[in-house]
Scaffold this motif. Structure first.
Motif, PDB file in Angstrom:
ATOM      1  N   LEU A 156       0.825  -1.206   0.000  1.00  0.00           N
ATOM      2  CA  LEU A 156       0.000   0.000   0.000  1.00  0.00           C
ATOM      3  C   LEU A 156       0.859   1.256   0.000  1.00  0.00           C
ATOM      4  O   LEU A 156       0.561   2.213  -0.727  1.00  0.00           O
ATOM      5  N   SER A 157       1.918   1.255   0.787  1.00  0.00           N
ATOM      6  CA  SER A 157       2.806   2.416   0.847  1.00  0.00           C
ATOM      7  C   SER A 157       3.421   2.697  -0.516  1.00  0.00           C
ATOM      8  O   SER A 157       3.490   3.844  -0.969  1.00  0.00           O
ATOM      9  N   ARG A 158       3.846   1.634  -1.176  1.00  0.00           N
ATOM     10  CA  ARG A 158       4.480   1.804  -2.490  1.00  0.00           C
ATOM     11  C   ARG A 158       3.458   2.272  -3.532  1.00  0.00           C
ATOM     12  O   ARG A 158       3.741   3.154  -4.341  1.00  0.00           O
ATOM     13  N   ALA A 159       2.276   1.677  -3.495  1.00  0.00           N
ATOM     14  CA  ALA A 159       1.248   2.045  -4.472  1.00  0.00           C
ATOM     15  C   ALA A 159       0.779   3.477  -4.274  1.00  0.00           C
ATOM     16  O   ALA A 159       0.484   4.196  -5.247  1.00  0.00           O
ATOM     17  N   SER A 160       0.720   3.925  -3.023  1.00  0.00           N
ATOM     18  CA  SER A 160       0.204   5.260  -2.719  1.00  0.00           C
ATOM     19  C   SER A 160       1.228   6.360  -2.990  1.00  0.00           C
ATOM     20  O   SER A 160       0.854   7.521  -3.181  1.00  0.00           O
ATOM     21  N   SER A 161       2.506   6.000  -2.982  1.00  0.00           N
ATOM     22  CA  SER A 161       3.557   7.022  -3.071  1.00  0.00           C
ATOM     23  C   SER A 161       4.105   7.153  -4.488  1.00  0.00           C
ATOM     24  O   SER A 161       5.304   6.998  -4.710  1.00  0.00           O
ATOM     25  N   GLN A 162       3.219   7.417  -5.418  1.00  0.00           N
ATOM     26  CA  GLN A 162       3.659   7.635  -6.793  1.00  0.00           C
ATOM     27  C   GLN A 162       4.488   8.918  -6.887  1.00  0.00           C
ATOM     28  O   GLN A 162       4.255   9.868  -6.134  1.00  0.00           O
ATOM     29  N   PRO A 163       5.477   8.986  -7.781  1.00  0.00           N
ATOM     30  CA  PRO A 163       6.328  10.176  -7.871  1.00  0.00           C
ATOM     31  C   PRO A 163       5.550  11.397  -8.336  1.00  0.00           C
ATOM     32  O   PRO A 163       4.427  11.293  -8.847  1.00  0.00           O
ATOM     33  N   ALA A 164       6.153  12.557  -8.145  1.00  0.00           N
ATOM     34  CA  ALA A 164       5.500  13.816  -8.525  1.00  0.00           C
ATOM     35  C   ALA A 164       5.148  13.847 -10.010  1.00  0.00           C
ATOM     36  O   ALA A 164       4.174  14.486 -10.419  1.00  0.00           O
ATOM     37  N   SER A 165       5.932  13.140 -10.812  1.00  0.00           N
ATOM     38  CA  SER A 165       5.710  13.130 -12.269  1.00  0.00           C
ATOM     39  C   SER A 165       4.625  12.146 -12.691  1.00  0.00           C
ATOM     40  O   SER A 165       4.344  12.004 -13.883  1.00  0.00           O
ATOM     41  N   LEU A 169       3.328  10.987 -16.460  1.00  0.00           N
ATOM     42  CA  LEU A 169       3.672   9.642 -16.931  1.00  0.00           C
ATOM     43  C   LEU A 169       2.423   8.885 -17.356  1.00  0.00           C
ATOM     44  O   LEU A 169       2.405   8.208 -18.395  1.00  0.00           O
ATOM     45  N   LEU A 170       1.372   9.017 -16.560  1.00  0.00           N
ATOM     46  CA  LEU A 170       0.123   8.342 -16.896  1.00  0.00           C
ATOM     47  C   LEU A 170      -0.477   8.919 -18.176  1.00  0.00           C
ATOM     48  O   LEU A 170      -0.981   8.180 -19.027  1.00  0.00           O
ATOM     49  N   ASP A 178      -7.208  12.899 -17.702  1.00  0.00           N
ATOM     50  CA  ASP A 178      -6.857  14.264 -17.322  1.00  0.00           C
ATOM     51  C   ASP A 178      -5.811  14.228 -16.203  1.00  0.00           C
ATOM     52  O   ASP A 178      -6.004  13.552 -15.193  1.00  0.00           O
ATOM     53  N   THR A 179      -4.727  14.955 -16.374  1.00  0.00           N
ATOM     54  CA  THR A 179      -3.674  14.966 -15.355  1.00  0.00           C
ATOM     55  C   THR A 179      -4.166  15.525 -14.026  1.00  0.00           C
ATOM     56  O   THR A 179      -3.625  15.186 -12.962  1.00  0.00           O
ATOM     57  N   ASP A 180      -5.193  16.380 -14.060  1.00  0.00           N
ATOM     58  CA  ASP A 180      -5.707  16.977 -12.823  1.00  0.00           C
ATOM     59  C   ASP A 180      -6.415  15.954 -11.937  1.00  0.00           C
ATOM     60  O   ASP A 180      -6.547  16.171 -10.726  1.00  0.00           O
ATOM     61  N   VAL A 181      -6.897  14.886 -12.527  1.00  0.00           N
ATOM     62  CA  VAL A 181      -7.636  13.884 -11.732  1.00  0.00           C
ATOM     63  C   VAL A 181      -6.888  12.549 -11.656  1.00  0.00           C
ATOM     64  O   VAL A 181      -7.409  11.586 -11.112  1.00  0.00           O
ATOM     65  N   ALA A 182      -5.675  12.514 -12.201  1.00  0.00           N
ATOM     66  CA  ALA A 182      -4.927  11.255 -12.264  1.00  0.00           C
ATOM     67  C   ALA A 182      -4.705  10.649 -10.879  1.00  0.00           C
ATOM     68  O   ALA A 182      -4.878   9.438 -10.684  1.00  0.00           O
ATOM     69  N   ARG A 183      -4.331  11.473  -9.914  1.00  0.00           N
ATOM     70  CA  ARG A 183      -4.061  10.941  -8.575  1.00  0.00           C
ATOM     71  C   ARG A 183      -5.338  10.444  -7.906  1.00  0.00           C
ATOM     72  O   ARG A 183      -5.322   9.420  -7.214  1.00  0.00           O
ATOM     73  N   ASN A 184      -6.434  11.144  -8.089  1.00  0.00           N
ATOM     74  CA  ASN A 184      -7.701  10.673  -7.519  1.00  0.00           C
ATOM     75  C   ASN A 184      -8.101   9.336  -8.123  1.00  0.00           C
ATOM     76  O   ASN A 184      -8.572   8.426  -7.415  1.00  0.00           O
ATOM     77  N   LEU A 185      -7.910   9.210  -9.428  1.00  0.00           N
ATOM     78  CA  LEU A 185      -8.234   7.947 -10.089  1.00  0.00           C
ATOM     79  C   LEU A 185      -7.324   6.821  -9.605  1.00  0.00           C
ATOM     80  O   LEU A 185      -7.762   5.676  -9.454  1.00  0.00           O
ATOM     81  N   MET A 186      -6.054   7.146  -9.347  1.00  0.00           N
ATOM     82  CA  MET A 186      -5.139   6.143  -8.841  1.00  0.00           C
ATOM     83  C   MET A 186      -5.571   5.679  -7.449  1.00  0.00           C
ATOM     84  O   MET A 186      -5.546   4.476  -7.142  1.00  0.00           O
TER      85      MET A 186
END
Length: 209
Positions: A156-165, A169-170, A178-186
């Protein structure tokens, strides 16, 4: 600079996170902070002391999130699934706001035994203890499919800690996202993949007669 120490500390944390202890250069750190290299010795003494102060600062940065995770984990007013989802969301928000923590920890797990031990004992173990019991309960209930809470915590820690980029990348793989919602979707994907709703028990009419 009145805030020279804090600026230097931020630059040092980033350098240690990006380059590791051995490759981090004090002159480069000072240049990134826009201060004199002599300021390192004035405030911190040497590179080892500077690294230790960076670790102190990261521990203080992490403490509020660990307290929040502990509060979520112990909230008996919520179902186990709701608590687990809340912890995933909390971790995702933290790592999105503090990518340097992920890099710092990752770099120094592979460093000297002394520094690796400090990172483990002051960061990783306390963070794990805040959610170990709720993860164990999730495994027992079949909501988490893992052999041990520590394995789930690491994943979980690894999956949640995606790099700033990560959003860019996605986007290079899937421009329609949309890059603005990429983290929410992840975060939603992590929840859907790792947190499984308990199977509902169906009762056939004949059984109730």
């Amino acid at each position: 600079m009145p805030n020279g120490r804090s600026v230097l500390l931020a630059a040092a944390t980033q350098a240690f996170a990006n380059d590791g202890f051995k490759n981090a250069d004090l002159r480069g750190i000072a240049a990134a902070a826009g201060v004199s290299p002599n300021l390192v010795r004035v405030h911190f003494g040497n590179k080892s002391k500077l690294w230790e102060v960076c670790l102190d600062a990261i521990v203080e940065t992490v403490k509020p999130t660990m307290a929040e995770v502990a509060e979520i984990a112990g909230d008996d007013q919520k179902t186990l699934v709701e608590r687990l989802r809340g912890i995933v969301a909390c971790l995702a928000v933290f790592f999105a706001s503090h990518p340097e923590v992920r890099e710092f920890v990752t770099r120094h797990f592979a460093d000297t035994p002394e520094r690796a031990s400090l990172v483990t004992n002051r960061l990783s173990k306390p963070a794990y203890e805040t959610c170990r019991e709720v993860f164990a309960a999730g495994i027992q209930a079949g909501i988490i499919r893992s052999a041990h809470p520590a394995l789930f915590f690491a994943l979980l820690s690894r999956a949640s800690s995606q790099p700033a980029s990560f959003p860019m990348l996605l986007s290079s793989l899937a421009p329609e996202i949309d890059t603005d919602v990429a983290r929410n979707l992840m975060t939603e994907t992590i929840v859907a993949t790792l947190i499984h709703e308990p199977a509902s028990v169906s009762v056939c009419p004949e059984a109730g007669q």
